[in-house]
Write an enzyme that holds these catalytic residues in place. Sequence first.
Site, PDB file in Angstrom:
ATOM      1  N   GLU A 209      -9.626   0.167  -4.001  1.00 40.30           N
ATOM      2  CA  GLU A 209     -10.683  -0.540  -3.251  1.00 40.30           C
ATOM      3  C   GLU A 209     -11.345   0.335  -2.187  1.00 40.30           C
ATOM      4  OE1 GLU A 209      -8.819  -3.856  -1.249  1.00 40.30           O
ATOM      5  OE2 GLU A 209      -7.391  -2.567  -0.218  1.00 40.30           O
TER       6      GLU A 209
ATOM      7  N   ASP B 267       0.817  -1.227   0.000  1.00 42.92           N
ATOM      8  CA  ASP B 267       0.000   0.000   0.000  1.00 42.92           C
ATOM      9  C   ASP B 267       0.848   1.274   0.000  1.00 42.92           C
ATOM     10  OD1 ASP B 267      -2.033  -1.849   0.278  1.00 42.92           O
ATOM     11  OD2 ASP B 267      -2.315  -1.477   2.422  1.00 42.92           O
TER      12      ASP B 267
HETATM   13  O1  F6P Z   1      -2.312  -4.016   3.363  1.00 40.49           O
HETATM   14  C1  F6P Z   1      -2.125  -4.814   2.251  1.00 40.49           C
HETATM   15  C2  F6P Z   1      -3.433  -5.279   1.685  1.00 40.49           C
HETATM   16  O2  F6P Z   1      -3.188  -6.060   0.541  1.00 40.49           O
HETATM   17  C3  F6P Z   1      -4.449  -4.172   1.389  1.00 40.49           C
HETATM   18  O3  F6P Z   1      -4.173  -3.505   0.188  1.00 40.49           O
HETATM   19  C4  F6P Z   1      -5.736  -4.952   1.380  1.00 40.49           C
HETATM   20  O4  F6P Z   1      -6.841  -4.133   1.683  1.00 40.49           O
HETATM   21  C5  F6P Z   1      -5.517  -5.963   2.459  1.00 40.49           C
HETATM   22  O5  F6P Z   1      -4.111  -6.097   2.616  1.00 40.49           O
HETATM   23  C6  F6P Z   1      -6.112  -7.306   2.170  1.00 40.49           C
HETATM   24  O6  F6P Z   1      -5.904  -8.103   3.257  1.00 40.49           O
HETATM   25  P1  F6P Z   1      -6.105  -9.687   3.248  1.00 40.49           P
HETATM   26  O7  F6P Z   1      -5.028 -10.282   2.420  1.00 40.49           O
HETATM   27  O8  F6P Z   1      -5.991 -10.074   4.676  1.00 40.49           O
HETATM   28  O9  F6P Z   1      -7.447  -9.938   2.673  1.00 40.49           O
END
Ligand code: F6P
Length: 347
Positions: free
Chosen positions: A227, A133
């Site tokens: 998102e 991010d």
């Molecule tokens: O923080 C990294 C990230 O990939 C974000 O961009 C995303 O919202 C989140 O983690 C998704 O998390 P998980 O892999 O736990 O669904």
Amino acid sequence: MRVGVLTGGGDCPGLNAVIRAIVRTGVAEHGYDFTGFRDGWRGPLEGDTMTLDVPAVRGILPRGGTVLGSSRTNPLADSAASGGRSGLERIKDNLADLGVDALVAIGGEDTLGVAARLHDEGVKVVGVPKTIDNDLGATDYTFGFDTAVNIAMEAIDRLHTTAESHHRALIVEVMGRHAGWIALHAGMAGGANVILIPEQPFDIEQVCGWVEHRFQSRYAPIVVVSEGAHPKQGAEALANQQRDAFGHVRLGGVGQMLADEIEERTGKEARATVLGHVQRGGTPTAFDRVLATRFGTHAIRAVAEGAFGAMVALRGTDIIRVPIAAATSELKLVPPERYAEAELFFG
Ligand code: F6P
């Protein structure tokens, strides 16, 4: 000296490069021994370890993921307490039992937040920032971001060609949580016609205007949406109602919502592609491998110099040290002037 190493939170390309650099530098420069903790904070919490020596890190530089595993286990949550001890006490006891003198924690704001608390409690911790991010305030870049941006850019390049064949609007939903960096960079690099980020709530009428303008110029529009982006009069789209151990909601769905709105308002076919975890998988770019390797080397040097409570960070082209707490105190969001640069190319 025995140094524990863990990777916590969402994985990202470059974690293995950091682990390798920590071990290789620690052994070559200081003769250290290492203990690998499995699955983020779950490892030290439960005393779950694995061998981490030079043979264990051979060949892992280009590999995505993390050989140590990762999790979003939160030792500060009530559920981490056991046997009358808090999560932090359990970690301290396990480190003592395992003869681990210092810990290198590789993670984002959640993992490093726990590291900062452990440091306050006297544990010798050094932090390494990671996240696709790129939203940690204390460092110019985190490794993993460049790889995610390149993956998203390549997807946009491919979507352009099929969008044009079928005269469709294609919407690409990318990750980034509450920061629009991935959308901004991938969208600019991929020549998106509209880029929507959480920092700039959008007006759906204006988005449709840009989409229609693009069709009028005989090209098919590509809309890149982060998102966490949301309309001016609306909230973020959630994939479900669950929260993780650190209280984060799971974002997702804004791409499809946009496709439906665009189709209804413009009469043009619109489809959504959600890139999801593809952005976090596979081999890191050269930039991320180099940054991760430099972070690893400088992290173990911080351990050797007793700079506990520090996190390594990129400032310009230099690797510096900042307090771990600085990494978690402020999210680095896309400033309006950066978005305005991208906006020049919309429509
Ligand atoms: O923080 C990294 C990230 O990939 C974000 O961009 C995303 O919202 C989140 O983690 C998704 O998390 P998980 O892999 O736990 O669904």
